[in-house]
Design a protein around this motif. Structure first.
Motif, PDB file in Angstrom:
ATOM      1  N   ALA A  94       0.817  -1.214   0.000  1.00  0.00           N
ATOM      2  CA  ALA A  94       0.000   0.000   0.000  1.00  0.00           C
ATOM      3  C   ALA A  94       0.855   1.269   0.000  1.00  0.00           C
ATOM      4  CB  ALA A  94      -0.951   0.003   1.186  1.00  0.00           C
ATOM      5  N   ASN A  95       1.581   1.423  -1.076  1.00  0.00           N
ATOM      6  CA  ASN A  95       2.351   2.626  -1.372  1.00  0.00           C
ATOM      7  C   ASN A  95       1.665   3.311  -2.552  1.00  0.00           C
ATOM      8  OD1 ASN A  95       4.498   3.585  -3.539  1.00  0.00           O
ATOM      9  ND2 ASN A  95       5.361   4.056  -1.531  1.00  0.00           N
ATOM     10  N   ARG A  96       1.399   4.601  -2.430  1.00  0.00           N
ATOM     11  CA  ARG A  96       0.597   5.280  -3.454  1.00  0.00           C
ATOM     12  C   ARG A  96       1.157   5.094  -4.859  1.00  0.00           C
ATOM     13  NH1 ARG A  96      -3.260   9.261  -3.411  1.00  0.00           N
ATOM     14  NH2 ARG A  96      -3.006   9.525  -1.149  1.00  0.00           N
ATOM     15  N   THR A 117      -2.104  -4.071   3.597  1.00  0.00           N
ATOM     16  CA  THR A 117      -2.154  -3.011   4.605  1.00  0.00           C
ATOM     17  C   THR A 117      -1.007  -3.182   5.608  1.00  0.00           C
ATOM     18  OG1 THR A 117      -3.793  -4.298   5.855  1.00  0.00           O
ATOM     19  CG2 THR A 117      -4.624  -2.602   4.337  1.00  0.00           C
ATOM     20  N   ARG A 143      -4.507   2.934   5.102  1.00  0.00           N
ATOM     21  CA  ARG A 143      -4.069   2.311   3.850  1.00  0.00           C
ATOM     22  C   ARG A 143      -5.249   1.766   3.058  1.00  0.00           C
ATOM     23  NH1 ARG A 143       1.657  -0.482   5.938  1.00  0.00           N
ATOM     24  NH2 ARG A 143       2.887   1.440   5.697  1.00  0.00           N
TER      25      ARG A 143
END
Length: 239
Positions: A94-96, A117, A143
């Motif tokens: 969950a890294n943009r 998450t 997240r």
């Protein structure tokens, strides 16, 4: 409207075995009651994309759990390759930037993207070791919100968090929960393990179960018992 949920569509059996041959043997031993399987790092490392194609050709839905996290171009291109394999689910941390790249990479395919998450073996102390001061629940819900914002289909979260995710994000996000253990069995290395009944009551959509089936003397019998518990829990939730 028919709201019945068939537990056989919602159990994902983790094929955490060291070879393609062992994966196929386990699938054979479980029989037709298992429709959805997970291919993780161990099996993918030794068997690669071929095992995904073999399982898809056998009529199984495949959750490819590779937890992508890299520069955007790499994630975008790798996700496109996964979509071409015919996998149903793919995990991305969950890294943009990674999530946005994966959304672009899957294009118009049917591949569903799940944001990881917080790993189920992590607790608050593990987060603090990483320099994160938020609680596990706060980080998971944040997240999950991010995943929904960027166009992911769902999240991977422990059985302790679905209720909080639903309260924050709503009913539309798929929640896939690993670390599920039938009552009376050990939690192995999962810090936030829950039973199938607890997990479904909390709002999870899919349950990932590995060792309780893989290590059972009779995997088919173990699977049947888990499916029965899941079905009761889904029926109770809908009722």
């Amino acid at each position: 409207m028919n709201t019945h949920i068939d537990a056989r569509d919602r159990l994902i059996v983790a094929l955490d075995v060291p070879s393609a041959a062992e994966a196929e043997r386990l699938v054979d031993r479980m029989g037709d009651q298992v429709r959805f399987v997970k291919v993780g790092l161990e099996l993918y490392t030794v068997a690669g994309p071929d095992i995904v194609r073999i399982l898809v050709d056998r009529g199984k839905r495949v959750f490819l759990d590779l937890k992508f996290l890299d520069i955007e171009e790499t994630v975008r291109r790798a996700t496109a390759r996964v979509a071409a394999m015919g996998a149903t689910f793919l995990t991305v941390h969950a890294n943009r930037k990674a999530l946005l790249a994966a959304v672009q990479g899957r294009g118009q395919s049917n591949l569903k993207l799940l944001a990881v998450t917080v790993l189920t073996n992590f607790d608050g102390e593990d987060l603090r070791d990483m320099g994160i001061q938020r609680s596990v629940r706060d980080l998971v819900t944040a997240r999950a919100q991010l995943a929904a914002q960027v166009g992911c289909d769902g999240v991977v979260a422990s059985g302790e968090e679905p209720a909080a995710i639903r309260a924050t994000v709503g009913p539309g996000l798929i929640i896939v929960t690993p670390g599920v253990r039938p009552a009376g069995t050990g939690t192995d290395d999962h810090a936030r393990a829950t039973t199938p009944t607890q997990t479904i009551a909390a709002g999870a959509d899919y349950l990932v179960i590995g060792r309780p089936i893989r290590d059972a003397d009779d995997p088919a019998l173990a699977t049947a018992a888990i499916l029965a518990e899941m079905q009761t829990a889904f029926d109770r939730r809908i009722g």
